[in-house]
Each structure stands twice: as C-alpha cells, then as structure tokens.
Design a protein around this motif. Structure first.
Motif, mmCIF file in Angstrom:
data_model
loop_
_atom_site.group_PDB
_atom_site.id
_atom_site.type_symbol
_atom_site.label_atom_id
_atom_site.label_comp_id
_atom_site.label_asym_id
_atom_site.label_seq_id
_atom_site.Cartn_x
_atom_site.Cartn_y
_atom_site.Cartn_z
ATOM 1 N N GLU A 215 0.825 -1.199 0.000
ATOM 2 C CA GLU A 215 0.000 0.000 0.000
ATOM 3 C C GLU A 215 0.865 1.256 0.000
ATOM 4 O OE1 GLU A 215 -2.860 2.048 3.260
ATOM 5 O OE2 GLU A 215 -3.510 0.091 2.545
ATOM 6 N N GLY A 216 1.960 1.210 0.794
ATOM 7 C CA GLY A 216 2.875 2.348 0.814
ATOM 8 C C GLY A 216 3.558 2.539 -0.521
ATOM 9 N N ALA A 217 3.948 1.449 -1.155
ATOM 10 C CA ALA A 217 4.583 1.531 -2.464
ATOM 11 C C ALA A 217 3.629 2.128 -3.487
ATOM 12 C CB ALA A 217 5.032 0.135 -2.899
ATOM 13 N N GLU A 218 2.377 1.736 -3.413
ATOM 14 C CA GLU A 218 1.378 2.271 -4.339
ATOM 15 C C GLU A 218 1.201 3.766 -4.142
ATOM 16 O OE1 GLU A 218 -1.135 2.275 -7.444
ATOM 17 O OE2 GLU A 218 -0.048 0.509 -6.724
ATOM 18 N N LYS A 219 1.243 4.206 -2.886
ATOM 19 C CA LYS A 219 1.100 5.633 -2.596
ATOM 20 C C LYS A 219 2.257 6.422 -3.189
ATOM 21 C CE LYS A 219 0.412 8.885 1.210
ATOM 22 N NZ LYS A 219 0.178 9.038 2.668
ATOM 23 N N ILE A 220 3.471 5.907 -3.021
ATOM 24 C CA ILE A 220 4.647 6.584 -3.572
ATOM 25 C C ILE A 220 4.567 6.639 -5.101
ATOM 26 C CG2 ILE A 220 7.152 6.425 -3.856
ATOM 27 C CD1 ILE A 220 7.218 5.251 -1.000
ATOM 28 N N LEU A 221 4.120 5.547 -5.703
ATOM 29 C CA LEU A 221 3.978 5.523 -7.160
ATOM 30 C C LEU A 221 2.988 6.575 -7.642
ATOM 31 C CD1 LEU A 221 3.951 1.825 -8.456
ATOM 32 C CD2 LEU A 221 5.535 3.667 -9.057
ATOM 33 N N HIS A 251 8.443 2.630 7.191
ATOM 34 C CA HIS A 251 7.475 2.278 6.150
ATOM 35 C C HIS A 251 7.964 2.749 4.781
ATOM 36 C CE1 HIS A 251 2.984 2.532 4.772
ATOM 37 N NE2 HIS A 251 3.655 1.607 4.134
ATOM 38 N N PHE A 252 8.508 3.968 4.741
ATOM 39 C CA PHE A 252 9.018 4.538 3.497
ATOM 40 C C PHE A 252 10.143 3.684 2.906
ATOM 41 C CE2 PHE A 252 12.468 7.252 1.775
ATOM 42 C CZ PHE A 252 11.840 7.689 0.618
ATOM 43 N N LYS A 253 11.116 3.302 3.736
ATOM 44 C CA LYS A 253 12.261 2.527 3.255
ATOM 45 C C LYS A 253 11.824 1.159 2.730
ATOM 46 C CE LYS A 253 16.129 2.685 5.547
ATOM 47 N NZ LYS A 253 17.116 2.628 6.653
ATOM 48 N N GLN A 258 10.688 -2.164 -2.237
ATOM 49 C CA GLN A 258 9.850 -2.981 -3.122
ATOM 50 C C GLN A 258 9.820 -2.388 -4.529
ATOM 51 O OE1 GLN A 258 5.952 -3.516 -1.592
ATOM 52 N NE2 GLN A 258 6.575 -4.875 0.047
ATOM 53 N N LEU A 259 9.660 -1.048 -4.602
ATOM 54 C CA LEU A 259 9.591 -0.404 -5.915
ATOM 55 C C LEU A 259 10.908 -0.522 -6.662
ATOM 56 C CD1 LEU A 259 7.599 2.835 -4.948
ATOM 57 C CD2 LEU A 259 6.735 0.814 -6.142
ATOM 58 N N TYR A 260 12.012 -0.440 -5.937
ATOM 59 C CA TYR A 260 13.324 -0.538 -6.584
ATOM 60 C C TYR A 260 13.555 -1.952 -7.131
ATOM 61 C CZ TYR A 260 18.342 -0.127 -7.310
ATOM 62 O OH TYR A 260 19.594 -0.109 -7.875
ATOM 63 N N LYS A 261 13.164 -2.963 -6.333
ATOM 64 C CA LYS A 261 13.310 -4.349 -6.792
ATOM 65 C C LYS A 261 12.437 -4.616 -8.007
ATOM 66 C CE LYS A 261 14.544 -6.303 -2.285
ATOM 67 N NZ LYS A 261 14.103 -7.189 -1.166
ATOM 68 N N ALA A 262 11.293 -3.954 -8.046
ATOM 69 C CA ALA A 262 10.376 -4.125 -9.176
ATOM 70 C C ALA A 262 10.746 -3.240 -10.362
ATOM 71 C CB ALA A 262 8.951 -3.817 -8.733
#
Length: 275
Positions: A215-221, A251-253, A258-262
């Motif tokens: 959910e946090g990754a989606e928010k950053i995206l 939470h941010f890190k 996750q986004l970096y790995k993806a």
C-alpha cells in the motif's frame, strides 16, 4: 411506546392542518409535522420516521435521522451547558439532554463529546449518557489481528486516539503510529493489531505484514506519476518523509525497496525518480 428513539415504518392514518398522524403499534398516533411532508404522501401508505418527544414531551415523528438513535453512540457538540446538565446537538430541532449524573467530566459549550442515546425509564424520555464505559463489551474474542473494521474516533489522549468499533467495542490507535490528521468524530477504516487482556483492542491504520508495504509503495507511485521526482531517499529525515508522504521512515524505506526491486523507480543522490 416501543417506537421511541427508533427508525420506524409507520402507516399514515389521517391528515390535518398540522401534518400527518401516523399509527403506532399500541393503537395510538404520532404527529409527523407538516414541514416534513413532501406532498406525495397518501393515507394507508407507510413512511419511515424517527420518533422522539418535543419540548413539551409530546411524541413527534420526523423524517430526519439524528446523529444517533436509541442505544447508539455519536460525537455531539455541547450547545448549552447548564446547572442541571448539557444540551447536545444531535441533528434535530430539540437538543438531546445529558443530565449531570450522566456526564463523565466537565463539559464546555462548543466542544464535542461522546454520547450514547438512552431512555430514562423514570420519565420515559430520551436522554444522552456521556459515561460510556458500562455499555462497552469486553469480550473481543471475535476479532482477529489483521481484521479490517470501521472505527468512530471519540477521544484523543496523550497515548493515542480512542475509537468505537461496531457500536460496542473500544480500540486505540497509538499516536506514534498515526501519519495523517485524525479528529474526534472521524469515521475511518482501521485494522486490528492485537487483543489486549483488558478486552480493548489495539488498532493500526495500515494493513499488517507485506500488504502494508504494498500500500505504501502504491502511494509513492501515485505521487511520482504526478511529480516524476521526490527529493527523498533512505538518508532523508523522518520529518521530511512524514511531511511529503504521511508515513514513517521505516514504512518509506520498505516501500521504496519494493519499488526498486520491481524496477519501478531509480534511487539517486538527489532523490527518487520514476522509471
């Protein structure tokens, strides 16, 4: 009168200059004032109304739903505080009276308080009760960690925000886990964190486990899709992260990891860029 304090579907018996008289289950009638009629009502048809008593203690029906009906809680503003009690705004022409004997602490006009609608069986009137703890259920075995629940925020303390769950259970969101504005009276979705021995529930605003990071990754995206760049990285201060994204540094890190790995983002010295 079994209809008192409830939402009822009642038949229209007759019309007068004052409004429509509705049939009660005990054979009596209750007036629905003319101001609540649309003009499309007919004798013999049902209409949904709330029944309470007016300033002269006469039963009256209204089509407006108050902030809380019988045996429900709501956060209400104290419109007037007197020597005998407080009068609360619950969304109806006649304010809800909370006697001094049912007030947990000092009330101040203009402030909001947690109130339950009850019947005073001595007078057969609806009253408000601010002493809420006796109404709460302590057996919370039906709740499981990770379960999503709707919460009414009813108090703010140094420890966190107290919330009412399903009109019967108390939960707490700890202040150090809150990363967005919360106010008394807000209705939010939260997640069960754990059941405590005292029967209360610890809550959190984000889902547990890996879902939280997704959910946090989606928010950053979503933010990056608009801004293309965020001046943040793993060395940024917790205050900067909270100000821009409303989340903790941990939470941010985890989310940017996750986004970096993806391969959704590129992390550079100046911040995060959208790939």
């Amino acid at each position: 009168m079994k209809e008192l304090g409830k939402i009822n579907s009642l038949l229209i018996n007759r019309f007068t200059e004052n409004g429509a008289y509705l049939a009660l289950h005990d054979g009596g009638e209750v007036l629905l004032p003319k101001s609540y009629l649309s003009g499309n009502e007919e004798i013999g048809k049902e209409i949904e109304v709330f029944v309470y008593t007016d300033s002269e203690d006469r039963p009256v029906a209204v089509t407006t739903r108050p902030k809380a009906i019988l045996d429900e809680f709501a956060v209400m503003e104290a419109k007037q505080v007197t020597k005998i009690g407080a009068f609360m705004d619950w969304g109806l022409p006649k304010d809800l009276f909370v006697p001094n004997s049912e007030i947990a602490g000092k009330m101040i006009e203009g402030e909001s308080y947690f109130v339950r609608v009850c019947i005073d069986f001595k007078t057969n009137r609806l009253i408000g009760v601010n002493k809420y703890e006796d109404f709460l259920i302590r057996d919370t075995q039906g709740f499981e960690p990770g379960q999503q629940v709707e919460v009414l925020i009813f108090d703010s303390t140094e420890l966190g925000y107290k919330g009412l769950i399903e009109n019967n259970f108390e939960g707490l969101v700890y202040k150090n886990e809150v990363f967005k504005p919360l106010n008394v009276g807000d209705k939010i979705m939260a997640f069960i964190k754990k059941r405590r021995e005292d029967g209360k529930l610890d809550l959190q605003l984000l889902p547990m486990g890996r879902e939280k990071y997704e959910e946090g990754a989606e928010k950053i995206l979503e933010v990056l899709k608009v801004r293309k760049f965020l001046p943040l990285h793993d060395k940024s201060s917790p205050e900067s992260i909270k100000e821009l994204l409303g989340m903790s540094k941990k939470h941010f890190k985890q989310s940017i990891g996750q986004l970096y790995k993806a391969k959704k983002i590129d992390i550079r010295n100046d911040g995060i860029h959208l790939n």
